[in-house]
Structure formats: structure tokens, C-alpha cells
Motif scaffolding. Structure first.
Motif, PDB file in Angstrom:
ATOM      1  N   ALA A  50       1.573   6.858 -16.641  1.00 30.89           N
ATOM      2  CA  ALA A  50       0.522   6.999 -15.630  1.00 30.89           C
ATOM      3  C   ALA A  50       0.734   8.272 -14.829  1.00 30.89           C
ATOM      4  O   ALA A  50       1.859   8.740 -14.670  1.00 30.89           O
ATOM      5  N   VAL A  51      -0.368   8.805 -14.316  1.00 31.93           N
ATOM      6  CA  VAL A  51      -0.341   9.975 -13.447  1.00 31.93           C
ATOM      7  C   VAL A  51      -1.036   9.591 -12.150  1.00 31.93           C
ATOM      8  O   VAL A  51      -2.135   9.024 -12.173  1.00 31.93           O
ATOM      9  N   LEU A  52      -0.363   9.862 -11.029  1.00 30.37           N
ATOM     10  CA  LEU A  52      -0.943   9.647  -9.709  1.00 30.37           C
ATOM     11  C   LEU A  52      -1.144  11.000  -9.045  1.00 30.37           C
ATOM     12  O   LEU A  52      -0.291  11.875  -9.164  1.00 30.37           O
ATOM     13  N   ARG A  53      -2.269  11.154  -8.367  1.00 27.18           N
ATOM     14  CA  ARG A  53      -2.561  12.408  -7.674  1.00 27.18           C
ATOM     15  C   ARG A  53      -2.003  12.365  -6.262  1.00 27.18           C
ATOM     16  O   ARG A  53      -2.063  11.330  -5.592  1.00 27.18           O
ATOM     17  N   GLU A  54      -1.520  13.494  -5.804  1.00 20.99           N
ATOM     18  CA  GLU A  54      -1.035  13.603  -4.437  1.00 20.99           C
ATOM     19  C   GLU A  54      -2.150  13.223  -3.473  1.00 20.99           C
ATOM     20  O   GLU A  54      -3.285  13.678  -3.617  1.00 20.99           O
ATOM     21  N   GLY A  55      -1.822  12.354  -2.526  1.00 20.01           N
ATOM     22  CA  GLY A  55      -2.785  11.932  -1.523  1.00 20.01           C
ATOM     23  C   GLY A  55      -3.564  10.686  -1.876  1.00 20.01           C
ATOM     24  O   GLY A  55      -4.224  10.103  -0.996  1.00 20.01           O
ATOM     25  N   ASP A  56      -3.528  10.244  -3.147  1.00 17.24           N
ATOM     26  CA  ASP A  56      -4.221   9.006  -3.507  1.00 17.24           C
ATOM     27  C   ASP A  56      -3.682   7.863  -2.662  1.00 17.24           C
ATOM     28  O   ASP A  56      -2.464   7.710  -2.512  1.00 17.24           O
ATOM     29  N   ARG A  57      -4.590   7.071  -2.117  1.00 12.15           N
ATOM     30  CA  ARG A  57      -4.195   5.868  -1.378  1.00 12.15           C
ATOM     31  C   ARG A  57      -4.317   4.701  -2.350  1.00 12.15           C
ATOM     32  O   ARG A  57      -5.388   4.511  -2.950  1.00 12.15           O
ATOM     33  N   THR A  58      -3.228   3.965  -2.508  1.00 13.80           N
ATOM     34  CA  THR A  58      -3.181   2.920  -3.524  1.00 13.80           C
ATOM     35  C   THR A  58      -2.749   1.580  -2.936  1.00 13.80           C
ATOM     36  O   THR A  58      -2.092   1.521  -1.898  1.00 13.80           O
ATOM     37  N   THR A  59      -3.126   0.527  -3.654  1.00 11.70           N
ATOM     38  CA  THR A  59      -2.618  -0.811  -3.386  1.00 11.70           C
ATOM     39  C   THR A  59      -1.993  -1.316  -4.676  1.00 11.70           C
ATOM     40  O   THR A  59      -2.665  -1.409  -5.706  1.00 11.70           O
ATOM     41  N   TRP A  60      -0.691  -1.590  -4.604  1.00 10.50           N
ATOM     42  CA  TRP A  60       0.076  -2.073  -5.752  1.00 10.50           C
ATOM     43  C   TRP A  60       0.196  -3.591  -5.667  1.00 10.50           C
ATOM     44  O   TRP A  60       0.756  -4.118  -4.708  1.00 10.50           O
TER      45      TRP A  60
ATOM     46  N   THR B  22       0.853  -1.182   0.000  1.00  6.04           N
ATOM     47  CA  THR B  22       0.000   0.000   0.000  1.00  6.04           C
ATOM     48  C   THR B  22       0.892   1.236   0.000  1.00  6.04           C
ATOM     49  O   THR B  22       2.055   1.181   0.415  1.00  6.04           O
ATOM     50  N   ASP B  23       0.340   2.359  -0.462  1.00  2.00           N
ATOM     51  CA  ASP B  23       1.101   3.599  -0.494  1.00  2.00           C
ATOM     52  C   ASP B  23       0.139   4.779  -0.496  1.00  2.00           C
ATOM     53  O   ASP B  23      -1.030   4.648  -0.860  1.00  2.00           O
ATOM     54  N   THR B  24       0.660   5.924  -0.100  1.00  2.00           N
ATOM     55  CA  THR B  24      -0.028   7.201  -0.286  1.00  2.00           C
ATOM     56  C   THR B  24       0.830   7.969  -1.262  1.00  2.00           C
ATOM     57  O   THR B  24       2.019   8.210  -1.023  1.00  2.00           O
ATOM     58  N   GLU B  25       0.243   8.351  -2.373  1.00  2.00           N
ATOM     59  CA  GLU B  25       1.004   8.855  -3.512  1.00  2.00           C
ATOM     60  C   GLU B  25       1.348  10.333  -3.437  1.00  2.00           C
ATOM     61  O   GLU B  25       0.657  11.120  -2.785  1.00  2.00           O
ATOM     62  N   ALA B  26       2.407  10.679  -4.158  1.00  2.00           N
ATOM     63  CA  ALA B  26       2.784  12.062  -4.431  1.00  2.00           C
ATOM     64  C   ALA B  26       2.192  12.426  -5.792  1.00  2.00           C
ATOM     65  O   ALA B  26       1.637  11.568  -6.493  1.00  2.00           O
ATOM     66  N   ASN B  27       2.312  13.669  -6.196  1.00  2.00           N
ATOM     67  CA  ASN B  27       1.918  14.123  -7.521  1.00  2.00           C
ATOM     68  C   ASN B  27       2.992  13.624  -8.485  1.00  2.00           C
ATOM     69  O   ASN B  27       4.109  14.142  -8.488  1.00  2.00           O
ATOM     70  N   GLU B  28       2.665  12.606  -9.288  1.00  2.00           N
ATOM     71  CA  GLU B  28       3.697  11.917 -10.062  1.00  2.00           C
ATOM     72  C   GLU B  28       3.234  11.564 -11.464  1.00  2.00           C
ATOM     73  O   GLU B  28       2.099  11.150 -11.674  1.00  2.00           O
ATOM     74  N   LEU B  29       4.154  11.719 -12.407  1.00  2.00           N
ATOM     75  CA  LEU B  29       4.025  11.198 -13.765  1.00  2.00           C
ATOM     76  C   LEU B  29       5.132  10.176 -13.913  1.00  2.00           C
ATOM     77  O   LEU B  29       6.286  10.458 -13.540  1.00  2.00           O
TER      78      LEU B  29
END
Length: 124
Positions: free
Chosen positions: A99-109, A66-73
Motif C-alpha cells: 500500500a501507498v499512503l500520501r503525506e497528509g492523508d487523514r485515515t481511520t484504521w 485515526t492518523d495523519t499519514e506520512a509519504n509511505e510505502l
């Protein structure tokens, strides 16, 4: 690294062969590991003077984290993973996927095959 490999303090333009770049261990917080024994490695190729922009290479071996994402491309260079975004969709990642991830998105990889990506992160 040499100038051709892209040092973090590079004063000018440089190139890096992402599939062969040397990466350093970046230990995961054990609380992030859902299953398996995934290992993360990476390197920062460039960082802005204020520390708010990072460009680099990141890799993770198979497992579920699991992770909490940064603003990332990022662009996947090799490997495969499925990323479930809490309250959002599911991203299927493979070679050539941007892919683009939004800051604060909680993800499961869920990493199916060791995944390597080149990224740009903007911190607030």
C-alpha cells in the motif's frame, strides 16, 4: 540488534526476518483511539543521514485509531485491517498487500487482527 538483524546504523546490506523481529512500544496519543485498546510497537531498521528516509517494522493490535499519514510505502506481513481515507477510498489490508499512503492523508484504521508491516517513509 546484530548485523543480521539490521541495526539502524548498518553500514551495509542486511536482512531481517520481519515476523520475528523485536519491536519497542510506541504509545498512541489517546486522542487517536476511537475504540478498543490498540497498542503500537515498532523499530526503525535504517534512517538516512538527514533523517528524511526511514525503513522499519510497525505493528498494531486490534482496535480503531485515526492518523495523519506520512509519504509511505508498506507491505503487510501479517494481520488484517481496513483503512478509510478521508475524502478517498477504503483500503483492505492483509498479508502480502502493498500500500501507498500520501503525506497528509487523514485515515481511520480499523484493525481486525494484529497487523505487522514493513515500511519505507519519506519525510519532507
Amino acid at each position: 540488534m546484530t548485523t543480521n538483524d539490521g541495526p539502524a546504523t548498518a553500514p551495509g546490506s542486511f536482512a531481517v526476518h520481519v515476523p520475528d523481529a523485536d519491536l519497542e512500544p510506541e504509545p498512541l496519543d489517546p486522542a487517536q483511539i476511537v475504540s478498543g485498546t490498540p497498542e503500537v510497537t515498532g523499530t526503525v531498521l535504517w534512517e538516512s543521514a538527514d533523517g528524511k528516509q526511514l525503513r522499519g517494522i510497525w505493528q498494531i493490535t486490534p482496535g480503531v485509531v485515526t492518523d495523519t499519514e506520512a509519504n509511505e510505502l508498506f507491505v503487510v506481513v501479517s494481520g488484517r485491517a481496513t483503512v478509510a481515507v478521508e475524502g478517498g477510498g477504503t483500503l483492505e489490508l492483509g498479508p502480502g498487500t502493498a500500500a501507498v499512503l500520501r503525506e497528509g492523508d487523514r485515515t481511520t484504521w480499523t484493525v481486525h487482527e494484529t497487523l505487522r508491516k514493513a515500511y519505507h517513509i519519506t519525510l519532507s
